[in-house]
Each structure stands twice: as C-alpha cells, then as structure tokens.
Design an enzyme around this catalytic site. Sequence first.
Site, mmCIF file in Angstrom:
data_model
loop_
_atom_site.group_PDB
_atom_site.id
_atom_site.type_symbol
_atom_site.label_atom_id
_atom_site.label_comp_id
_atom_site.label_asym_id
_atom_site.label_seq_id
_atom_site.Cartn_x
_atom_site.Cartn_y
_atom_site.Cartn_z
ATOM 1 N N ASP A 149 -7.681 8.992 -11.312
ATOM 2 C CA ASP A 149 -8.340 7.913 -12.054
ATOM 3 C C ASP A 149 -9.817 7.786 -11.687
ATOM 4 O O ASP A 149 -10.664 7.501 -12.546
ATOM 5 C CB ASP A 149 -7.621 6.583 -11.801
ATOM 6 C CG ASP A 149 -6.264 6.508 -12.487
ATOM 7 O OD1 ASP A 149 -5.951 7.414 -13.290
ATOM 8 O OD2 ASP A 149 -5.511 5.544 -12.221
ATOM 9 N N HIS B 208 -2.687 7.086 -12.786
ATOM 10 C CA HIS B 208 -2.199 6.092 -11.822
ATOM 11 C C HIS B 208 -2.150 6.631 -10.396
ATOM 12 O O HIS B 208 -1.402 6.113 -9.559
ATOM 13 C CB HIS B 208 -0.830 5.546 -12.235
ATOM 14 C CG HIS B 208 -0.848 4.848 -13.561
ATOM 15 N ND1 HIS B 208 -1.617 3.730 -13.805
ATOM 16 C CD2 HIS B 208 -0.202 5.145 -14.716
ATOM 17 C CE1 HIS B 208 -1.438 3.358 -15.061
ATOM 18 N NE2 HIS B 208 -0.601 4.193 -15.631
ATOM 19 N N ASP C 158 -11.375 4.005 -7.081
ATOM 20 C CA ASP C 158 -10.071 3.629 -7.633
ATOM 21 C C ASP C 158 -9.097 3.486 -6.477
ATOM 22 O O ASP C 158 -9.163 4.240 -5.491
ATOM 23 C CB ASP C 158 -9.550 4.665 -8.623
ATOM 24 C CG ASP C 158 -8.355 4.118 -9.393
ATOM 25 O OD1 ASP C 158 -8.577 3.430 -10.410
ATOM 26 O OD2 ASP C 158 -7.200 4.342 -8.972
#
Length: 448
Positions: free
Chosen positions: A150, A145, A7
């Site tokens: 994530d 976020h 991520d």
Amino acid sequence: MLYAVVDIETTGSFAAANGITEIAIVIHDGKKVLHFYETLVNPHIPIPYFIQRLTGINNAMVANAPSFSEIAGQVHELLQDKVFVAHNVNFDYSFVRHHLQDAGYKLDTKKLCTVRLARKVLPGLNGYSLSKLTARLGINHANHHRAGGDALATADLLAIITQNDTEGAIAAMLKGRNSEQYMPPHLPVAELEGLPSGTGVYYFYNAAGKAIYIGKARNIRKRVRNHFSNNKVNRQKQDFLKETHHISYKECGTELMAHILESAEIRKLWPVHNRSQKGYLAQYGLFVYEDMQGFMRFAVEKIRRSLKPLYTFNTVTEGHFMLRQLIEDIGLCTRLCNISSAAECSCKDQAHTPEEYNKKAAQAIEQIRTMLPTFALIDKGIDDNEYSCILMKNGNIFGMGYITDRAEQLKSITALESSIEPVQDNDYIRNLVLRHATEYPEKCVTFY
C-alpha cells in the site's frame, strides 16, 4: 522537498487502545523512490480474527517481530524533516505519533492526505479509495492491505499527483496550519467553508446519508472546525474522520432554540455517535384512571408509550411527594391514590360514592393543570425583521418558529399555533424552557 509516504497495519481503528502490526515508509522526492523501509511489529496484544483475514498478518507472524519501541528511533529518524504522506493521513499519523510518543519521541511534521489531494488534482473519478485509484491510473498495486504494497502504491499515486498539480494544491495544503490537514478525507471543503458563524445545529452524515452526529453551537463554523482541529487518538475522533462524508446545518435565533432542536433531532434520528441525551427522559408519570367501581384513581408509575401522564418526574419519590401534596390539599383518598392499603386508608371512616369522590379527583386534575402553564417565549430571530417564538401549551412544548408580525400573531394562541412548527415534547427540553422563562419573565407572553 522530501516526503515520507507511510502505511501501517493495526489491531484496530484507533490508536489509544490498539497496536501497530506492520509499518512501511517510502522516502520520496515527488518523482521517485529514494528509500524503502518495511517491518512487521509485535503489538503485544492479540490480532482480531477479521483483521488477520483482511491483512494476512496473524499472531504467529508477529511473535518474533520487534516491538514498536525497538524501531521507534529508526522510524522517527526516517520521518524527521519530511512531509508525512498517507492515504487517509489522519489515521496513520495518529497511530505513528501516539506510539512514538509512548517510546519517548515527538513527531510534529506537516501532513498530506492523498485522498484529499487526488480529489483536488484528479477530479471526476468514480472513487478515491486506494484500490480504485490504482486501478484507474494503472498503478501497480501488489499486496493489498499490507503496509509495503500500500505504501509503494501510495508513493506512485503521489508522483502522479505532483506531476498534475498545476494549481498548487500541494503548496496550499502545506501552507501554515492548513485546516485541510485535519479534515475528514471524504468531506468536501466547500461544505466546511460554507458553514455560518451564527447559532444553530449541525449534522454529520456518513456515505449513505445517515446522520451520525448532531450538535449545537453558538458559532457553527467554529464548533465544527474544532471537531477536526487536532489528531486525538480516541475512537470517537477517528470514527468521525473515517465516517464523515457531508455536513449540513440549521440556523436558530437563540441558543435555547438550538438546544431544543438538537434534543428533538437526536431523538428523531438517533445518530450513532450521540450518547449524552438519548436516555435523558422522565422515567415516571402521574396517571389517572377509572376503576371497576367507577372511582377515579391516581397512580405514580413508570412511563408507558400507550398512556399520556398528567405530569412527569425523574424519580418515583418526586411523584409520591406531589401526590401526597394533592391528598393533603384536596382530601384525596390514600388508598385510591395507591399510596396505602385499605386498612391504612386516610378516609376509612368516611363513605364516598364515586360521584362524590370524583369531584375531588376532578379538582386535583384542575390543580395539576394550573401548574402547567401556557405561554410563548419571545426572543430575537435569525434576522432583524423577525422574532423567535417557543410555545408552551399546558406545560408541554407545542412548537417553535419565527414570527414577523408580533402584535397580530400574539393576539391568540390559535393564531400563534398556525405560525410555528410542532416540536416533539420531552422532559429535558420542557425543563430547559421553564428555567429560561423563570430567569427571563419579561420574554414571556402568557395565554389564559
């Protein structure tokens, strides 16, 4: 098999002009976490305010963080010989590959998208965003976020998917160069597989059902697949992947009909990602009007919505050339054609009454109309038992469609008009049809 669950946080939506601000990589065996890596990254460009608000990462936080080039070797080593996994994988993969390439490293690994996998393995849920999936499946999802939070949540999701993958969805996606690796995460596979290989027009729609792109193709299936066949880092490609939720199509008998339909539909629906034809319209027209003395006057002016021109031109020079030709052929007055002043009038020594002069004006209008043909362009249809038909009436596109009884339906223009669908006329498609008619006169049926 080992997975690298990735991520990233970035400064924008596409890799070609944006940087990475944070990256996390979870090495996973499909059941548990084997290694976790996370770091902030200095993108060397300002982070937009709205992204700072979304992620909590500001310019001060990354000021002393390493550049991506400084961590590229470590990132590349972690990703090598692993399956690259992410939620909406094409976004993360495009950024990481692009910045690795800038640092001198090549990334060429297989990919898995947990959005697409979750749709296959865990069907029927009320949403497939990471936050909805983690809430529905009871996954601990801290630090939304942020890359680490994530990535760890996505790794837990991967474990649930592998546990429930009784139909071999993961193996199928990893087989060869599976096209699903490049598809938009929200696009149903059945819609892509259901596309025909014939000629026509295709439509991309967003989640709200609004057309965002319209294109034409000789082979609809092949052309649509080409849109998703690579991982380009430009804005349009990434926006396609992110925004496309559905695809539809309309088959056409010929490429010309597809060209016409594409142009008409673009101007009707104004898709946000179509740019090439939106402004391609004639700018000037030849207008006729009656002045206060009763004289019919001609003028070349910019196109106005409220008035229909006798003829259209791309430039004012083309319009004046045609008007001067009419003046020479018929003897029109240059002043009444708005070409010259009264002192320079071409017929200043001749006295005209409105009735006398307007006969010449009517003759000019008739000459213009003879330049505007009425004909049907007949070609092959979609099926063998029909013909395609494009009807040009008085120099303008009237409509197009398909006929099955050629002899009967071409007896009169009235019979033909009732057999086809109207099409919004514009200068672009009008010129396409006229060029095609000039090149293939044997396909034309003229009406007088």
